[in-house]
Motif scaffolding. Structure first.
Motif, PDB file in Angstrom:
ATOM      1  N   ARG A  97     -13.534   4.542  -6.564  1.00 50.60           N
ATOM      2  CA  ARG A  97     -12.237   4.782  -7.207  1.00 50.60           C
ATOM      3  C   ARG A  97     -12.403   5.664  -8.435  1.00 50.60           C
ATOM      4  NH1 ARG A  97      -7.030   2.382  -7.692  1.00 50.60           N
ATOM      5  NH2 ARG A  97      -5.878   3.844  -9.001  1.00 50.60           N
ATOM      6  N   VAL A  98     -13.461   5.423  -9.210  1.00 53.20           N
ATOM      7  CA  VAL A  98     -13.659   6.169 -10.458  1.00 53.20           C
ATOM      8  C   VAL A  98     -14.258   7.540 -10.206  1.00 53.20           C
ATOM      9  CG1 VAL A  98     -14.901   6.175 -12.660  1.00 53.20           C
ATOM     10  CG2 VAL A  98     -13.862   4.056 -11.812  1.00 53.20           C
ATOM     11  N   ALA A  99     -15.230   7.636  -9.289  1.00 52.05           N
ATOM     12  CA  ALA A  99     -15.957   8.899  -9.097  1.00 52.05           C
ATOM     13  C   ALA A  99     -16.173   9.179  -7.613  1.00 52.05           C
ATOM     14  CB  ALA A  99     -17.281   8.848  -9.840  1.00 52.05           C
ATOM     15  N   GLY A 100     -15.111   9.041  -6.822  1.00 56.17           N
ATOM     16  CA  GLY A 100     -15.239   9.249  -5.382  1.00 56.17           C
ATOM     17  C   GLY A 100     -15.661  10.652  -5.002  1.00 56.17           C
ATOM     18  N   GLY A 101     -15.115  11.648  -5.700  1.00 55.93           N
ATOM     19  CA  GLY A 101     -15.462  13.033  -5.405  1.00 55.93           C
ATOM     20  C   GLY A 101     -16.924  13.323  -5.668  1.00 55.93           C
ATOM     21  N   ALA A 102     -17.434  12.817  -6.781  1.00 53.76           N
ATOM     22  CA  ALA A 102     -18.840  13.040  -7.126  1.00 53.76           C
ATOM     23  C   ALA A 102     -19.756  12.327  -6.140  1.00 53.76           C
ATOM     24  CB  ALA A 102     -19.104  12.553  -8.554  1.00 53.76           C
ATOM     25  N   VAL A 103     -19.383  11.098  -5.724  1.00 55.04           N
ATOM     26  CA  VAL A 103     -20.197  10.353  -4.754  1.00 55.04           C
ATOM     27  C   VAL A 103     -20.217  11.081  -3.418  1.00 55.04           C
ATOM     28  CG1 VAL A 103     -20.399   8.207  -3.451  1.00 55.04           C
ATOM     29  CG2 VAL A 103     -19.801   8.145  -5.875  1.00 55.04           C
ATOM     30  N   ALA A 104     -19.060  11.598  -2.999  1.00 60.00           N
ATOM     31  CA  ALA A 104     -18.985  12.339  -1.733  1.00 60.00           C
ATOM     32  C   ALA A 104     -19.855  13.589  -1.780  1.00 60.00           C
ATOM     33  CB  ALA A 104     -17.540  12.703  -1.423  1.00 60.00           C
ATOM     34  N   SER A 105     -19.807  14.314  -2.895  1.00 61.61           N
ATOM     35  CA  SER A 105     -20.615  15.521  -3.026  1.00 61.61           C
ATOM     36  C   SER A 105     -22.106  15.195  -3.029  1.00 61.61           C
ATOM     37  CB  SER A 105     -20.247  16.253  -4.328  1.00 61.61           C
ATOM     38  OG  SER A 105     -18.892  16.650  -4.313  1.00 61.61           O
TER      39      SER A 105
ATOM     40  N   PHE B 153       0.819  -1.202   0.000  1.00 55.07           N
ATOM     41  CA  PHE B 153       0.000   0.000   0.000  1.00 55.07           C
ATOM     42  C   PHE B 153       0.863   1.266   0.000  1.00 55.07           C
ATOM     43  CE2 PHE B 153      -3.463  -2.585   2.282  1.00 55.07           C
ATOM     44  CZ  PHE B 153      -4.135  -2.813   1.095  1.00 55.07           C
ATOM     45  N   LEU B 154       2.000   1.202   0.684  1.00 57.36           N
ATOM     46  CA  LEU B 154       2.869   2.371   0.794  1.00 57.36           C
ATOM     47  C   LEU B 154       3.771   2.567  -0.428  1.00 57.36           C
ATOM     48  CD1 LEU B 154       4.106   2.088   4.497  1.00 57.36           C
ATOM     49  CD2 LEU B 154       2.399   3.664   3.604  1.00 57.36           C
ATOM     50  N   SER B 155       3.872   1.532  -1.267  1.00 54.87           N
ATOM     51  CA  SER B 155       4.870   1.551  -2.338  1.00 54.87           C
ATOM     52  C   SER B 155       4.689   2.704  -3.308  1.00 54.87           C
ATOM     53  CB  SER B 155       4.846   0.220  -3.100  1.00 54.87           C
ATOM     54  OG  SER B 155       3.579   0.004  -3.708  1.00 54.87           O
TER      55      SER B 155
ATOM     56  N   ASP C 120      -9.106   7.933  -1.192  1.00 60.31           N
ATOM     57  CA  ASP C 120      -7.657   8.108  -1.051  1.00 60.31           C
ATOM     58  C   ASP C 120      -6.974   6.783  -0.745  1.00 60.31           C
ATOM     59  OD1 ASP C 120      -8.018  10.792  -1.486  1.00 60.31           O
ATOM     60  OD2 ASP C 120      -7.987  11.333   0.642  1.00 60.31           O
ATOM     61  N   GLY C 121      -7.643   5.946   0.045  1.00 61.70           N
ATOM     62  CA  GLY C 121      -7.083   4.635   0.326  1.00 61.70           C
ATOM     63  C   GLY C 121      -6.989   3.787  -0.931  1.00 61.70           C
ATOM     64  N   LEU C 122      -8.029   3.842  -1.770  1.00 60.66           N
ATOM     65  CA  LEU C 122      -8.001   3.097  -3.028  1.00 60.66           C
ATOM     66  C   LEU C 122      -6.902   3.609  -3.948  1.00 60.66           C
ATOM     67  CD1 LEU C 122     -11.830   2.789  -3.720  1.00 60.66           C
ATOM     68  CD2 LEU C 122     -10.274   0.919  -3.192  1.00 60.66           C
ATOM     69  N   ASN C 123      -6.622   4.899  -3.876  1.00 60.46           N
ATOM     70  CA  ASN C 123      -5.561   5.475  -4.705  1.00 60.46           C
ATOM     71  C   ASN C 123      -4.184   4.982  -4.293  1.00 60.46           C
ATOM     72  OD1 ASN C 123      -7.365   6.932  -6.265  1.00 60.46           O
ATOM     73  ND2 ASN C 123      -7.239   8.755  -4.977  1.00 60.46           N
TER      74      ASN C 123
ATOM     75  N   SER D 211      -1.610   1.698  -6.912  1.00 61.15           N
ATOM     76  CA  SER D 211      -1.277   2.497  -8.092  1.00 61.15           C
ATOM     77  C   SER D 211      -1.269   1.705  -9.393  1.00 61.15           C
ATOM     78  CB  SER D 211       0.098   3.147  -7.891  1.00 61.15           C
ATOM     79  OG  SER D 211       1.093   2.161  -7.650  1.00 61.15           O
ATOM     80  N   SER D 212      -1.334   0.370  -9.319  1.00 63.79           N
ATOM     81  CA  SER D 212      -1.254  -0.413 -10.551  1.00 63.79           C
ATOM     82  C   SER D 212      -2.034  -1.716 -10.395  1.00 63.79           C
ATOM     83  CB  SER D 212       0.214  -0.722 -10.889  1.00 63.79           C
ATOM     84  OG  SER D 212       0.782  -1.567  -9.906  1.00 63.79           O
ATOM     85  N   ALA D 213      -2.292  -2.344 -11.533  1.00 65.81           N
ATOM     86  CA  ALA D 213      -2.974  -3.638 -11.514  1.00 65.81           C
ATOM     87  C   ALA D 213      -2.130  -4.684 -10.795  1.00 65.81           C
ATOM     88  CB  ALA D 213      -3.262  -4.086 -12.947  1.00 65.81           C
ATOM     89  N   LYS D 214      -0.802  -4.569 -10.934  1.00 66.64           N
ATOM     90  CA  LYS D 214       0.095  -5.499 -10.262  1.00 66.64           C
ATOM     91  C   LYS D 214      -0.056  -5.402  -8.743  1.00 66.64           C
ATOM     92  CE  LYS D 214       5.005  -6.529  -9.605  1.00 66.64           C
ATOM     93  NZ  LYS D 214       6.391  -6.148  -9.961  1.00 66.64           N
ATOM     94  N   ASP D 215      -0.095  -4.166  -8.237  1.00 66.96           N
ATOM     95  CA  ASP D 215      -0.276  -3.972  -6.790  1.00 66.96           C
ATOM     96  C   ASP D 215      -1.614  -4.533  -6.325  1.00 66.96           C
ATOM     97  OD1 ASP D 215       2.164  -2.786  -6.552  1.00 66.96           O
ATOM     98  OD2 ASP D 215       1.423  -0.721  -6.439  1.00 66.96           O
ATOM     99  N   PHE D 216      -2.634  -4.333  -7.136  1.00 65.82           N
ATOM    100  CA  PHE D 216      -3.955  -4.855  -6.778  1.00 65.82           C
ATOM    101  C   PHE D 216      -3.934  -6.370  -6.682  1.00 65.82           C
ATOM    102  CE2 PHE D 216      -8.056  -6.656  -7.878  1.00 65.82           C
ATOM    103  CZ  PHE D 216      -8.909  -5.979  -7.019  1.00 65.82           C
TER     104      PHE D 216
END
Length: 346
Positions: free
Chosen positions: A174-182, A67-69, A208-211, A214-219
């Motif tokens: 992940r895709v629209a977090g800002g819009a969902v929060a608003s 997560f920290l990478s 922010d946690g989902l961000n 950073s990559s499919a490999k990390d996921f």
């Protein structure tokens, strides 16, 4: 402080009253049989269960490192101590002390606390998803001759549906977090401005946690680690059950059959109280074993006590040693972490 002590005393008295009530002829409990069950357990199985649980703490450190990478390269070995100390805090002080871990990690790697609260949030999401996948998949293959088989199937299907909803929710955030929060803020604000602000902040923190991935490999790495962790936890349950060789109802339990017990145990630990929560956890798991597997109540209670030790309390020695080495006061950390979380939360 006085009110907290008063609450604990009240809960303890209620538990004692319940014990007295259930022993007035309604439930016969043979204490001699209980102690006999504990004297004849297989310690090899108990040791194996503890080893499996300890391996999950190392995997937890490795997952946090992933997560920290995206922000900072940190060795998993650097994060083992905070995991040991944090989980020890939960064992001793209850579920609210879970915030010790992100607070300790933030100090250890010199990153903002808010970033580690976000990591903690995404960690919980992966835990929930991985546990649900293993739980539901195993239950769907439970033996058809198992008592209450229909409960196993329904629970498995419900858990799979819940996992799918979690995945959809995570992708949406992940895709629209800002819009969902608003949107959530605008919907809730007429009811309560503080609640609207809190919900919107939590959605942004989850985003922010989902961000942090950073990559499919990390996921993929994170998902595999999470599945491995919960597979090991399930195996620790099986090892503890198999320690009761003189009780066939427990000694012959398969991995899939043990999943319903693990689910009941997780549910019983969601509102873990200090010390008192240990006994409620034993009661929940004992009742589940007695009802689902037909185990004698004495054997079920003895097994519930050992499950608590293996899966929850066995970390305490390592946590206390780690706290000593790192000059961390568990009591102070448990008291300060919630306040730090409020200040550092996004």
């Amino acid at each position: 402080m006085k009110s907290r002590k008063g609450l604990l005393v009240t809960v303890l008295l209620l538990i004692l009253a319940l014990i007295v009530y259930t022993n007035r002829g309604r439930v016969h409990f043979d204490w001699a049989m209980f102690w006999q069950q504990l004297r004849h357990i297989s310690w090899i199985h108990i040791a194996a269960g503890i080893a499996l649980i300890y391996s999950t703490y190392w995997l937890s450190a490795a997952r946090w490192s992933v997560f920290l990478s995206a922000t900072k390269k940190v060795s998993p070995f650097t994060l083992v101590g905070p995991q040991f100390i944090g989980f020890t805090g939960v064992a001793l002080f209850g579920r609210l002390a879970d915030v010790i871990r992100p607070a300790l990690v933030a100090k250890r790697v010199d990153l903002p606390l808010s970033s580690q609260i976000a990591v903690y949030t995404i960690e919980r999401m992966f835990d929930l998803g991985a546990a649900a996948i293993i739980f539901s998949s195993a239950l769907l293959f439970a033996p058809s001759d198992l008592p209450h088989h229909e409960i196993f199937i329904r629970t498995g299907l419900f858990s799979l549906a819940g996992t799918a909803l979690i995945a959809i929710f995570a992708v949406t955030i992940r895709v629209a977090g800002g819009a969902v929060a608003s949107a959530a803020h605008a919907t809730l604000r007429p009811l309560s401005a503080p609640i609207a602000d809190s919900v919107a902040d939590k959605i942004r923190g989850f985003r922010d946690g989902l961000n942090a991935i950073s990559s499919a490999k990390d996921f993929i790495i994170t998902a595999l680690i999470s599945l491995a962790m919960w597979g090991l936890i399930g195996s620790a349950y099986v090892q503890t059950l198999h320690a009761f060789a003189s009780t066939p109802e427990l000694a012959t339990i398969s991995f899939s059959s043990a999943m319903l017990l693990m689910g009941a145990s997780i549910g019983g630990s969601l509102l873990q109280l200090p010390i008192i929560g240990w006994f409620t956890q034993i009661a929940v798991t004992a009742a589940a074993m007695h009802e689902f597997y037909g185990a004698p109540i004495e054997a079920a209670t003895a097994c519930g006590a050992l499950l608590l030790f293996v899966t929850f309390l066995s970390i305490i020695p390592a946590g206390l040693i780690s706290a000593r080495i790192n000059h961390v006061s568990l009591k102070n950390a448990a008291a300060e972490a919630p306040a730090e979380t409020e200040v550092g939360a996004p």
